[in-house]
Design a protein around this motif. Structure first.
Motif, PDB file in Angstrom:
ATOM      1  N   PRO A   1       0.823  -1.220   0.000  1.00  0.00           N
ATOM      2  CA  PRO A   1       0.000   0.000   0.000  1.00  0.00           C
ATOM      3  C   PRO A   1       0.851   1.262   0.000  1.00  0.00           C
ATOM      4  CG  PRO A   1       0.125  -0.857   2.214  1.00  0.00           C
ATOM      5  CD  PRO A   1       0.900  -1.825   1.349  1.00  0.00           C
ATOM      6  N   HIS A   2       1.735   1.384  -0.970  1.00  0.00           N
ATOM      7  CA  HIS A   2       2.615   2.534  -1.068  1.00  0.00           C
ATOM      8  C   HIS A   2       2.370   3.268  -2.377  1.00  0.00           C
ATOM      9  CE1 HIS A   2       5.034  -0.256   1.567  1.00  0.00           C
ATOM     10  NE2 HIS A   2       5.160   0.862   2.262  1.00  0.00           N
ATOM     11  N   LYS A   3       2.930   4.448  -2.483  1.00  0.00           N
ATOM     12  CA  LYS A   3       2.964   5.157  -3.751  1.00  0.00           C
ATOM     13  C   LYS A   3       3.796   4.342  -4.725  1.00  0.00           C
ATOM     14  CE  LYS A   3       4.483   9.530  -5.812  1.00  0.00           C
ATOM     15  NZ  LYS A   3       5.120  10.851  -5.545  1.00  0.00           N
ATOM     16  N   PRO A   4       3.371   4.201  -5.991  1.00  0.00           N
ATOM     17  CA  PRO A   4       4.133   3.387  -6.940  1.00  0.00           C
ATOM     18  C   PRO A   4       5.583   3.856  -7.067  1.00  0.00           C
ATOM     19  CG  PRO A   4       1.973   3.894  -7.829  1.00  0.00           C
ATOM     20  CD  PRO A   4       2.123   4.713  -6.581  1.00  0.00           C
ATOM     21  N   ALA A   5       6.500   2.911  -6.921  1.00  0.00           N
ATOM     22  CA  ALA A   5       7.919   3.252  -7.007  1.00  0.00           C
ATOM     23  C   ALA A   5       8.739   2.007  -7.298  1.00  0.00           C
ATOM     24  CB  ALA A   5       8.394   3.887  -5.705  1.00  0.00           C
ATOM     25  N   PRO A   6       9.469   1.975  -8.427  1.00  0.00           N
ATOM     26  CA  PRO A   6      10.438   0.916  -8.660  1.00  0.00           C
ATOM     27  C   PRO A   6      11.718   1.244  -7.900  1.00  0.00           C
ATOM     28  CG  PRO A   6      10.271   2.339 -10.597  1.00  0.00           C
ATOM     29  CD  PRO A   6       9.360   2.903  -9.552  1.00  0.00           C
ATOM     30  N   LEU A   7      12.262   0.265  -7.212  1.00  0.00           N
ATOM     31  CA  LEU A   7      13.407   0.494  -6.328  1.00  0.00           C
ATOM     32  C   LEU A   7      14.552  -0.437  -6.690  1.00  0.00           C
ATOM     33  CD1 LEU A   7      11.226   0.576  -3.106  1.00  0.00           C
ATOM     34  CD2 LEU A   7      12.316   2.570  -4.155  1.00  0.00           C
ATOM     35  N   GLY A   8      15.676   0.116  -7.093  1.00  0.00           N
ATOM     36  CA  GLY A   8      16.832  -0.693  -7.459  1.00  0.00           C
ATOM     37  C   GLY A   8      16.950  -0.873  -8.952  1.00  0.00           C
ATOM     38  N   GLY A   9      17.545  -2.016  -9.344  1.00  0.00           N
ATOM     39  CA  GLY A   9      17.770  -2.306 -10.750  1.00  0.00           C
ATOM     40  C   GLY A   9      16.818  -3.365 -11.272  1.00  0.00           C
ATOM     41  N   TYR A  10      16.786  -3.505 -12.591  1.00  0.00           N
ATOM     42  CA  TYR A  10      15.857  -4.439 -13.227  1.00  0.00           C
ATOM     43  C   TYR A  10      16.061  -5.877 -12.749  1.00  0.00           C
ATOM     44  CZ  TYR A  10      15.077  -0.528 -16.428  1.00  0.00           C
ATOM     45  OH  TYR A  10      14.764   0.697 -16.962  1.00  0.00           O
ATOM     46  N   ALA A  11      17.282  -6.217 -12.368  1.00  0.00           N
ATOM     47  CA  ALA A  11      17.578  -7.576 -11.909  1.00  0.00           C
ATOM     48  C   ALA A  11      18.002  -7.613 -10.447  1.00  0.00           C
ATOM     49  CB  ALA A  11      18.682  -8.190 -12.775  1.00  0.00           C
ATOM     50  N   LYS A  12      17.731  -6.518  -9.722  1.00  0.00           N
ATOM     51  CA  LYS A  12      18.103  -6.480  -8.304  1.00  0.00           C
ATOM     52  C   LYS A  12      17.314  -5.368  -7.628  1.00  0.00           C
ATOM     53  CE  LYS A  12      22.227  -6.624  -5.349  1.00  0.00           C
ATOM     54  NZ  LYS A  12      23.708  -6.406  -5.339  1.00  0.00           N
ATOM     55  N   GLY A  13      16.036  -5.622  -7.410  1.00  0.00           N
ATOM     56  CA  GLY A  13      15.209  -4.573  -6.838  1.00  0.00           C
ATOM     57  C   GLY A  13      13.843  -5.081  -6.435  1.00  0.00           C
ATOM     58  N   CYS A  14      12.898  -4.157  -6.312  1.00  0.00           N
ATOM     59  CA  CYS A  14      11.528  -4.506  -5.931  1.00  0.00           C
ATOM     60  C   CYS A  14      10.598  -3.391  -6.405  1.00  0.00           C
ATOM     61  CB  CYS A  14      11.408  -4.718  -4.418  1.00  0.00           C
ATOM     62  SG  CYS A  14      11.786  -3.239  -3.435  1.00  0.00           S
ATOM     63  N   LEU A  15       9.313  -3.557  -6.151  1.00  0.00           N
ATOM     64  CA  LEU A  15       8.306  -2.616  -6.644  1.00  0.00           C
ATOM     65  C   LEU A  15       7.305  -2.299  -5.545  1.00  0.00           C
ATOM     66  CD1 LEU A  15       6.853  -1.041  -8.917  1.00  0.00           C
ATOM     67  CD2 LEU A  15       5.746  -3.201  -9.547  1.00  0.00           C
ATOM     68  N   ALA A  16       7.222  -1.033  -5.185  1.00  0.00           N
ATOM     69  CA  ALA A  16       6.202  -0.581  -4.243  1.00  0.00           C
ATOM     70  C   ALA A  16       4.971  -0.135  -5.015  1.00  0.00           C
ATOM     71  CB  ALA A  16       6.744   0.572  -3.398  1.00  0.00           C
ATOM     72  N   GLY A  17       3.797  -0.354  -4.426  1.00  0.00           N
ATOM     73  CA  GLY A  17       2.561   0.177  -4.985  1.00  0.00           C
ATOM     74  C   GLY A  17       2.249  -0.289  -6.390  1.00  0.00           C
ATOM     75  N   ALA A  18       2.444  -1.561  -6.669  1.00  0.00           N
ATOM     76  CA  ALA A  18       2.200  -2.082  -8.017  1.00  0.00           C
ATOM     77  C   ALA A  18       0.720  -2.009  -8.382  1.00  0.00           C
ATOM     78  CB  ALA A  18       2.670  -3.535  -8.108  1.00  0.00           C
ATOM     79  N   GLU A  19       0.479  -1.962  -9.682  1.00  0.00           N
ATOM     80  CA  GLU A  19      -0.888  -2.008 -10.215  1.00  0.00           C
ATOM     81  C   GLU A  19      -1.059  -3.330 -10.958  1.00  0.00           C
ATOM     82  OE1 GLU A  19      -3.636   0.330 -13.545  1.00  0.00           O
ATOM     83  OE2 GLU A  19      -2.021   1.404 -12.503  1.00  0.00           O
ATOM     84  N   GLN A  20      -2.191  -3.966 -10.783  1.00  0.00           N
ATOM     85  CA  GLN A  20      -2.456  -5.237 -11.446  1.00  0.00           C
ATOM     86  C   GLN A  20      -3.085  -4.998 -12.808  1.00  0.00           C
ATOM     87  OE1 GLN A  20      -5.158  -7.963  -9.457  1.00  0.00           O
ATOM     88  NE2 GLN A  20      -4.030  -9.718 -10.254  1.00  0.00           N
ATOM     89  N   LEU A  21      -2.479  -5.598 -13.842  1.00  0.00           N
ATOM     90  CA  LEU A  21      -3.093  -5.547 -15.163  1.00  0.00           C
ATOM     91  C   LEU A  21      -4.373  -6.366 -15.119  1.00  0.00           C
ATOM     92  CD1 LEU A  21      -2.786  -4.799 -18.251  1.00  0.00           C
ATOM     93  CD2 LEU A  21      -1.810  -7.097 -18.517  1.00  0.00           C
ATOM     94  N   PRO A  22      -5.514  -5.785 -15.496  1.00  0.00           N
ATOM     95  CA  PRO A  22      -6.745  -6.591 -15.529  1.00  0.00           C
ATOM     96  C   PRO A  22      -6.552  -7.837 -16.376  1.00  0.00           C
ATOM     97  CG  PRO A  22      -7.263  -4.265 -15.798  1.00  0.00           C
ATOM     98  CD  PRO A  22      -5.766  -4.376 -15.851  1.00  0.00           C
ATOM     99  N   GLU A  23      -7.168  -8.926 -15.962  1.00  0.00           N
ATOM    100  CA  GLU A  23      -6.991 -10.198 -16.664  1.00  0.00           C
ATOM    101  C   GLU A  23      -7.362 -10.094 -18.137  1.00  0.00           C
ATOM    102  OE1 GLU A  23      -9.108 -13.202 -14.580  1.00  0.00           O
ATOM    103  OE2 GLU A  23      -8.004 -12.913 -12.702  1.00  0.00           O
ATOM    104  N   THR A  24      -8.399  -9.314 -18.416  1.00  0.00           N
ATOM    105  CA  THR A  24      -8.846  -9.111 -19.790  1.00  0.00           C
ATOM    106  C   THR A  24      -9.202  -7.645 -19.971  1.00  0.00           C
ATOM    107  OG1 THR A  24      -9.726 -11.358 -19.977  1.00  0.00           O
ATOM    108  CG2 THR A  24     -10.572  -9.723 -21.528  1.00  0.00           C
ATOM    109  N   GLY A  25      -8.741  -7.090 -21.090  1.00  0.00           N
ATOM    110  CA  GLY A  25      -9.078  -5.712 -21.415  1.00  0.00           C
ATOM    111  C   GLY A  25      -9.620  -5.637 -22.827  1.00  0.00           C
ATOM    112  N   PRO A  26      -9.917  -4.446 -23.313  1.00  0.00           N
ATOM    113  CA  PRO A  26     -10.487  -4.307 -24.656  1.00  0.00           C
ATOM    114  C   PRO A  26      -9.590  -4.875 -25.747  1.00  0.00           C
ATOM    115  CG  PRO A  26     -10.664  -2.254 -23.413  1.00  0.00           C
ATOM    116  CD  PRO A  26      -9.789  -3.157 -22.619  1.00  0.00           C
TER     117      PRO A  26
END
Length: 287
Positions: A38-63
């Motif tokens: 439950p944080h403000k969206p923020a990628p932390l670190g590097g693409y292969a050494k990090g984590c993600l705060a406040g992620a958003e889920q891609l809806p299973e199906t979209g238009p």
């Protein structure tokens, strides 16, 4: 002061003083999380050494998309990644035989190392997009576990096969021209074919980079969102369109160089523990 933040800080301090071999693996910690923090969206670190705060889920199906392999729970990303998928899938839906895109792995709910598969995809800024034209956007969850993408390669990736189409070229070009995109990974033969076929502005080809695999899907990597702190961009691709480099990859596939008997054996990569990641990742896990 927030007690959860105090606990997270104490946890990070304790882990920093604990030998790595006795700590739980980061992939086990992040792989067990089922929801975003439950944080403000923020990628932390590097693409292969990090984590993600406040992620958003891609809806299973979209238009114009469907998320695949839902059992993996890897359809989470930074909001800018979700917006990019919406943009690119809308364009893909304009191509003959395509109603949109099938979306593979993005990231786990809190990013971080995965239990299996990728070493990257830790910031919610990487997304795998299937090469299979998305004709049916009404697949059930069960069908999405069973259906497979289709390979585009021939001769171990030196060339494209008959599944490759001008639509693939156009979709990859559209993705590469998106300002949010840092680079795109495809198998070498696809890059060489695109170099041969492109007759207009070639500057976007710089972002298309050859890499092993990537013949069932292409891998899009976004840049760190503007204004984010603690997110580490990958270095810029080399200058130029990269076509000569891709051709070199192809020649090495067709005529492999002899192995170097004096080359040292590759060192196995040590599995990361939480203390290896940015310190903010302890807070991402604590709530």
């Amino acid at each position: 002061m927030n007690l959860r933040l105090i606990a997270a800080a104490l946890t990070a301090a304790v882990l920093a003083c604990t030998p790595a071999f006795s700590q739980p693996l980061a992939k086990e910690l992040f792989g067990s999380e089922r929801t975003a923090s439950p944080h403000k969206p923020a990628p932390l670190g590097g693409y292969a050494k990090g984590c993600l705060a406040g992620a958003e889920q891609l809806p299973e199906t979209g238009p114009t998309w469907q998320a695949m392999r839902l059992s993996r729970n890897r359809n989470w990303g930074h909001p800018e990644t979700i917006e990019f998928i919406e943009r690119l899938s809308s364009f893909a839906a304009t191509q003959p035989g395509w109603n949109g895109l099938y979306i593979g792995d993005i990231s786990q709910p809190r990013g971080g190392p995965m239990l299996s598969g990728h070493s990257s995809h830790q910031l919610g800024l990487d997304v795998d997009i299937w090469m299979l034209p998305a004709g049916n956007l009404n697949l059930t969850r069960s069908e999405r576990e069973k259906i497979s993408s289709v390979s585009m390669r021939r001769a171990n990736g030196a060339y494209v096969n008959g599944n490759w189409s001008i639509a693939h070229h156009r979709i990859l070009k559209q993705a590469a021209k998106d300002p949010a995109v840092a680079r795109i990974f495809v198998f070498p033969g696809a890059k060489v074919q695109m170099c041969k076929d492109e007759k207009g502005d070639r500057s976007w080809l710089r972002k298309i980079r050859p890499w092993w695999g990537h013949h069932y899907h292409f891998h899009v990597r976004l840049t760190c969102p503007r204004g984010t702190r603690g997110c580490e961009n990958q270095s810029e691709p080399p200058a130029g369109d990269g076509c000569a480099d891709a051709e070199k990859w192809v020649q090495d596939i067709l005529n492999p160089p002899p192995p170097d008997p004096n080359a040292p054996p590759p060192k196995p990569r040590r599995e990361y523990v939480l203390a290896d990641l940015p310190k903010q990742c302890a807070q991402v896990l604590s709530r």
